[in-house]
Structure formats: structure tokens, C-alpha cells
Design an enzyme around this catalytic site. Structure first.
Site, PDB file in Angstrom:
ATOM      1  N   GLN A 131      -3.314   5.568  -6.308  1.00 53.80           N
ATOM      2  CA  GLN A 131      -4.463   5.188  -7.270  1.00 53.80           C
ATOM      3  C   GLN A 131      -5.304   6.317  -7.334  1.00 53.80           C
ATOM      4  OE1 GLN A 131      -5.337   1.952  -8.248  1.00 53.80           O
ATOM      5  NE2 GLN A 131      -6.561   3.097  -9.243  1.00 53.80           N
ATOM      6  N   CYS A 260     -10.016   0.039  -8.997  1.00 57.55           N
ATOM      7  CA  CYS A 260      -8.667  -0.017  -9.106  1.00 57.55           C
ATOM      8  C   CYS A 260      -7.908  -1.417  -9.199  1.00 57.55           C
ATOM      9  CB  CYS A 260      -8.438   0.518  -7.366  1.00 57.55           C
ATOM     10  SG  CYS A 260      -9.019  -0.784  -6.309  1.00 57.55           S
ATOM     11  N   ARG A 288      -1.456   4.325 -13.568  1.00 53.89           N
ATOM     12  CA  ARG A 288      -0.497   4.285 -12.270  1.00 53.89           C
ATOM     13  C   ARG A 288       0.890   4.650 -12.663  1.00 53.89           C
ATOM     14  NH1 ARG A 288      -2.281   1.395  -7.892  1.00 53.89           N
ATOM     15  NH2 ARG A 288      -0.380   2.169  -7.110  1.00 53.89           N
TER      16      ARG A 288
HETATM   17  N1   CP Z   1      -4.730  -1.042  -7.489  1.00 53.14           N
HETATM   18  C1   CP Z   1      -3.696  -1.502  -6.726  1.00 53.14           C
HETATM   19  O1   CP Z   1      -2.930  -0.880  -6.044  1.00 53.14           O
HETATM   20  O2   CP Z   1      -3.290  -2.781  -7.369  1.00 53.14           O
HETATM   21  P1   CP Z   1      -2.121  -3.716  -6.758  1.00 53.14           P
HETATM   22  O3   CP Z   1      -2.611  -4.215  -5.198  1.00 53.14           O
HETATM   23  O4   CP Z   1      -1.900  -4.749  -7.838  1.00 53.14           O
HETATM   24  O5   CP Z   1      -0.787  -2.917  -6.396  1.00 53.14           O
HETATM   25  N1  NVA Z   2      -9.154  -2.081  -0.968  1.00 53.04           N
HETATM   26  C1  NVA Z   2      -7.985  -3.034  -1.481  1.00 53.04           C
HETATM   27  C2  NVA Z   2      -7.276  -2.301  -2.556  1.00 53.04           C
HETATM   28  C3  NVA Z   2      -6.294  -3.003  -3.484  1.00 53.04           C
HETATM   29  C4  NVA Z   2      -5.487  -2.304  -4.311  1.00 53.04           C
HETATM   30  C5  NVA Z   2      -7.175  -3.513  -0.417  1.00 53.04           C
HETATM   31  O1  NVA Z   2      -6.683  -2.606   0.510  1.00 53.04           O
HETATM   32  O2  NVA Z   2      -7.045  -4.700  -0.455  1.00 53.04           O
END
Ligand code: CP
Ligand code: NVA
Length: 304
Positions: A131, A260, A288
Site C-alpha cells: 500500500q 487506502c 497498487r
Molecule cells: N487497501 C487494501 O489493501 O485493500 P484490500 O483490503 O481490499 O486489499
Molecule cells: N488498517 C486496515 C487496512 C485495510 C486495507 C486493516 O488492517 O483492516
């Protein structure tokens, strides 16, 4: 020697620059017909749900001529008690690299130590380095540079925040994190980031103070995957940490808004802001794909 990517600090500053340059090239369409992963299989072992990470890796591997193999622990003998080490040793005999999403960074390290193929962190409780690479590419595209910019991260000092701090440290961006007491980023990450870089890395309580003069305003969910039991408590603690129009006005007028994703609209960010003209969240999500293709190329070329 195989190379892993478990955290941003697994790469040097020069390697990060190289991956960003290559990601831009791949995004522009040059080398579209090159298939550096022909004959290679890349594992995708996911303990948790995913939209962006799963689909961008799967598609990117396909575009590079490789074969993605998606697995969940429940479908492997891992779910019936086979050890992480034995799983890692076995999968190393079939695969050329593996992306793992897990609730525990410890497990990722154990897997990596037992495996002979590159291991990529597709999110752990501590880090989300893929990310952060996409975030860097997005900031670079929107602002034309990284060095000297100020990022304001408003919210939980979680995996995304930890990786963003490491990314800022390696690229000489300054970062101010606004979070409630008890929700600071990881101590070891902060210590190492401050040791290796001259970036300003500051923790404050007041989101407006963090947002002041920021080029980038960034947030993530208050309740990460696996923290559902703490949801009500966390939502109470983070109440004043929403990115809304009034907070956005504290940043530079041309500040970009990043997340993200997935977003919990109405909690950490309002619809108005995430759908507004300053938001770059879907470019971020697209990136990504490009950075991960460049990362795979880098890690696999190292192995050969
Ligand atoms: N930002 C991210 O990692 O999204 P996902 O959880 O959808 O992979
Ligand atoms: N902080 C979040 C990010 C998801 C992409 C999690 O760990 O769920």
C-alpha cells in the site's frame, strides 16, 4: 539470496526510487508485451478478506505472463494444524514467490525464515508495505516530487500508518500523525524511522494541528480487520478524528486526500471529502497494480 518485502524498510531508498520509476513505465504501457513471469507461479495466501490486494496481484501476475495461485488457510492443511514452517518449505518447492495477508506479522516472519522464495507482505497487523509503495507513486504523480512534502495522517496508528511512516522516512517526506492517546504507531517503526532519516516525524493529538500546511491528508479506518470486538470503544475514541470539509480547510488549498480503502464513509471520512475534487483514492487503488508489478519484477530478478 532471496529478497522479501515484509516492510518498507526491507528496501533501500534507491530501490524504492527504482521501483517507482519502473511502476510508472509499466503504467505508461511500455513493455506491455513483455511477460517476465512466463512459467512462474505466484502464491496468494490470504487469511483475511481483500479486494484491492487480491485482485491487483492476481491481475498483475496474469498481465506479466505468470500464474496466480489463490489460497486460504482453511483450504490448506495449514487449517488442520500443519505448521507454518512445513507449509513454507512445501510451497517453496512449487511457487516462485508468495504474497501473504495475515493477522500476525510474527507468522509472516516465520514463513519467510522457512521458505526459499521471496515473501511479500500483503498486509499484516503491523505493516502494509505494498500500500505504501502505491501511496508514494500516487503522491509523486500528483505533486511531482516527494522530498520535503508534508503528510498529515489522521487516525489510528495502525499497519497503514506504520508503512506510511517508513515510506516517508525513506523518501524524505515529513509526516505528522494525529491520533488519540494509546493509538500511536508502532514504537520500533518510529524509532527506526527517526534513526535513519532526517524527515520530521511527529505525533500530535489535534487533527487540525496535523493538517496545517499539509500537502497530503491521509486516513484509514478506525476499526481494522480483526478488531470488530473493540469497534464501539474505538469509534468513541476517534470521534474527533474525521476528515471532513472543515478539517480539509486547514491543509494547503491544493492538498490531496488519500485513503487506502475500504473506507467506512461517515466515520473516518465524509462522503463530501472522499468524493470531492481533492480526493485521489481511486488513483491510489489503481497504483497498487503498477507498483506490485514492478515489485515482483524486482524481487524475482534478484532471485535469478
Ligand atoms: N487497501 C487494501 O489493501 O485493500 P484490500 O483490503 O481490499 O486489499
Ligand atoms: N488498517 C486496515 C487496512 C485495510 C486495507 C486493516 O488492517 O483492516
Amino acid at each position: 539470496m532471496k529478497r522479501d518485502f515484509l516492510r518498507v524498510f526491507d528496501l533501500t531508498q534507491n530501490e524504492v526510487s527504482g521501483i517507482l520509476i519502473r511502476a510508472s513505465e509499466l503504467k505508461s504501457g511500455v513493455d506491455k508485451m513483455k511477460c517476465p513471469l512466463i512459467g512462474k507461479s505466484i502464491g496468494l495466501l490470504f487469511e483475511k478478506p481483500s479486494t484491492r490486494t487480491r485482485v491487483s496481484f492476481d491481475t498483475g501476475i496474469y498481465q506479466m505472463g505468470g500464474h496466480p495461485v489463490y489460497m486460504t488457510p482453511q483450504e490448506l492443511q495449514l487449517g488442520r494444524g500443519e505448521t507454518i514452517e512445513d507449509t513454507a518449505r512445501t510451497l517453496s518447492r512449487y511457487l516462485d514467490a508468495i504474497v501473504i495477508r495475515t493477522s500476525s506479522h510474527e507468522k509472516l516472519i516465520r514463513f519467510s525464515e522457512a521458505s526459499t522464495i521471496p515473501v511479500i507482505n500483503g498486509l499484516s497487523d503491523l505493516h502494509h508495505p505494498c500500500q505504501a509503495l502505491a501511496d508514494l507513486l500516487t503522491i509523486m504523480e500528483k505533486k511531482g516530487k516527494l522530498k520535503g512534502l508534508k503528510i498529515a495522517y489522521i487516525g489510528d496508528g495502525n499497519n497503514v500508518a506504520n508503512s506510511l511512516i517508513e515510506a516517508a522516512a525513506l523518501t524524505e517526506m515529513n509526516i505528522t500523525i494525529a491520533c488519540p492517546e494509546g493509538y500511536e504507531p508502532d514504537g520500533e517503526v518510529l524509532e527506526r524511522a527517526r534513526e535513519i532519516s532526517s524527515s520530521e516525524i511527529v505525533i500530535v493529538r489535534d487533527p487540525k494541528e496535523a493538517a496545517g500546511m499539509a500537502h497530503v491528508i491521509y486516513t484509514d479506518v478506525w476499526v481494522s480487520m480483526g478488531q470488530e470486538k473493540q469497534a464501539e470503544e474505538k469509534k468513541r475514541h476517534f470521534k474527533g478524528y474525521q476528515i471532513n470539509s472543515s478539517l480539509l480547510q486547514c491543509a494547503r488549498p491544493d492538498a490531496i486526500v488519500m485513503h487506502c480503502l475500504p473506507a467506512h464513509r461517515g466515520e473516518e471520512i465524509t462522503d463530501e471529502v472522499i468524493d470531492g475534487t481533492q480526493s485521489v483514492v481511486f488513483d491510489q487503488a489503481e497504483n497498487r497494480l503498477h507498483v506490485q508489478k514492478a515489485l515482483l519484477e524486482f524481487l524475482l530478478q534478484k532471485k535469478d
